[in-house]
Design an enzyme around this catalytic site. Structure first.
Site, PDB file in Angstrom:
ATOM      1  N   GLY A 208       5.703  29.250  20.951  1.00 44.70           N
ATOM      2  CA  GLY A 208       5.628  28.462  22.188  1.00 44.70           C
ATOM      3  C   GLY A 208       6.573  27.276  22.213  1.00 44.70           C
ATOM      4  N   LYS A 226      18.105  14.239  27.887  1.00 39.55           N
ATOM      5  CA  LYS A 226      17.428  13.074  27.289  1.00 39.55           C
ATOM      6  C   LYS A 226      18.431  11.946  27.022  1.00 39.55           C
ATOM      7  CE  LYS A 226      13.849  16.069  25.590  1.00 39.55           C
ATOM      8  NZ  LYS A 226      13.473  17.004  24.548  1.00 39.55           N
TER       9      LYS A 226
END
Ligand SMILES: NC(=O)c1ccc[n+]([C@@H]2O[C@H](COP(=O)([O-])OP(=O)(O)OC[C@H]3O[C@@H](n4cnc5c(N)ncnc54)[C@H](OP(=O)(O)O)[C@@H]3O)[C@@H](O)[C@H]2O)c1
Length: 343
Positions: A208, A226
């Site tokens: 995941g 970011k």
């Protein structure tokens, strides 16, 4: 505190789970009683109850296929256009946890602006609007004297922005360098343990960490987004993707990894930013570098400052509860700000 939540995937559900599990602690320790009055997603539309939705029913509905599974009862309203839903809600806070778009920031940017027009505070997990339109959002918040928070956008609940913007206020940050993408760090760690790239990527997807379409991570764009956020907020410099040199990890071969190991080095995808520009690129680090020991899905950020020298923060950069926690931490900041204003 009445809350609207846009996006009810991994992060939105993690946040609601924390509100449910920590309800007593939040009330007793912080005198915070959050109420989710509305949730919206792209495929399931809007859900609203003026007195608050039941958190366990929301989580059960998500597990059963989506918001449409939320039980009908008196007061439950559905199916509004999202902007109208925001305008009519009389909520205090909008939380934006929908999918990131690093090209336009939309439609989340419009939703945030609508929330400010309705005099709400705004918290984002979604990187797009902050990376592309931080100044506009900050001006809109300032105009209506509301708070804009976005801790989740960089390193999830590991407080990188709180460190750089709040705790280090008064000390100038000169540059920032770190590992800002957990998926690629996990893949590189596995490759150093002998796994070929395709298998390491498949494993990251199974756990995941990586999306079904992992290009944003492995080509470096997530980390680059970011950096735009750090540039806009820490350096107050508006950079675009064109100001960054971005190279992902897809070109790193098993032989590259063997060569690095033989030289006592390891590959890390290093994101680096100064007020002038920045880069995301695979770098061979000596094992003595503090970033070399940051492995698996962990993230790290070293801030070079004028007064305090280097400060390094290491912690989770993604995850259901870890990112949900960032939203909760921001909510508590808003709660404290409101409480202080009332004193
Ligand atoms: N996962 C993490 O660890 C993490 C960490 C830091 C930041 N973030 C950021 O947090 C945000 C949410 O991430 P996630 O992992 O929760 O994603 P996710 O599991 O894919 O869930 C995204 C949610 O947003 C909804 N959505 C997408 N587009 C929308 C739109 N145009 N209008 C309204 N709702 C929309 C989706 O609805 P449908 O399912 O109906 O399409 C879904 O409920 C993203 O911006 C991500 O970059 C995530």
């Amino acid at each position: 505190m009445k809350i609207l939540l846009i996006g009810f995937g991994v992060v939105g559900q993690g946040f609601v789970e924390l509100l449910r599990d920590k309800a007593q602690e939040l009330a007793q320790r912080y005198h915070l009683r959050p109420v989710i009055v509305g949730v919206a997603t792209r495929s399931q539309g809007t859900l609203f109850h003026p007195e608050g939705l039941n958190l366990s029913h929301l989580l059960d509905a998500a597990a059963a296929g989506g918001l449409r599974q939320y039980p009908d009862s008196e007061g439950v309203q559905r199916g509004e256009d999202i902007k109208t839903w925001i305008q009519r809600s009389e909520a205090d806070v909008l939380i934006e946890a929908s999918a990131t778009n690093l090209e336009t920031g939309q439609p989340a940017l419009d939703y945030c602006m609508t929330a400010f027009e309705a005099e709400m505070h705004v918290i984002l997990a979604n990187k797009g609007p902050i990376a592309l339109a931080y100044n506009e959002l900050r001006a809109a918040a300032h105009m209506v004297k509301r708070v804009l928070r976005f801790e989740a956008t960089v390193m999830a609940g590991t407080p990188s922005l709180a460190l750089a913007l709040d705790a280090l206020a008064g000390s100038t940050v000169l540059e920032a360098r770190g590992i800002l993408n957990g998926t690629t760090n996990y893949i590189l760690t596995q490759m150093h343990q002998g796994q070929p790239y395709p298998e390491a990527l498949a494993e990251a997807q199974r756990l995941g960490y990586a999306e079904t379409d992992p290009r944003g991570d492995v080509e470096g764009w997530d980390a680059a987004g970011k950096l735009l956020i750090l540039a806009a907020t820490v350096f107050e410099t508006r950079l675009t993707m064109h100001d960054l040199q971005v190279t992902g990890i897809t070109g790193i071969t098993t032989q590259d990894i063997i060569d690095a190991k033989q030289a006592g080095e390891c590959y890390k995808l290093i994101a680096h930013i100064t007020p002038q520009g920045g880069s995301v690129q695979p770098v061979r680090l000596p094992l003595s570098d503090p970033l070399a020991s940051v492995s698996n899905a962990l993230n790290a950020l070293t801030l070079k400052t004028d007064v305090m020298g280097d400060i390094t923060l290491i912690g989770p950069g993604a995850g259901r509860r870890q990112t949900g926690f960032a939203l909760l931490a921001d909510l508590l900041v808003i709660h404290r700000t409101q409480a202080a204003a009332l004193e």
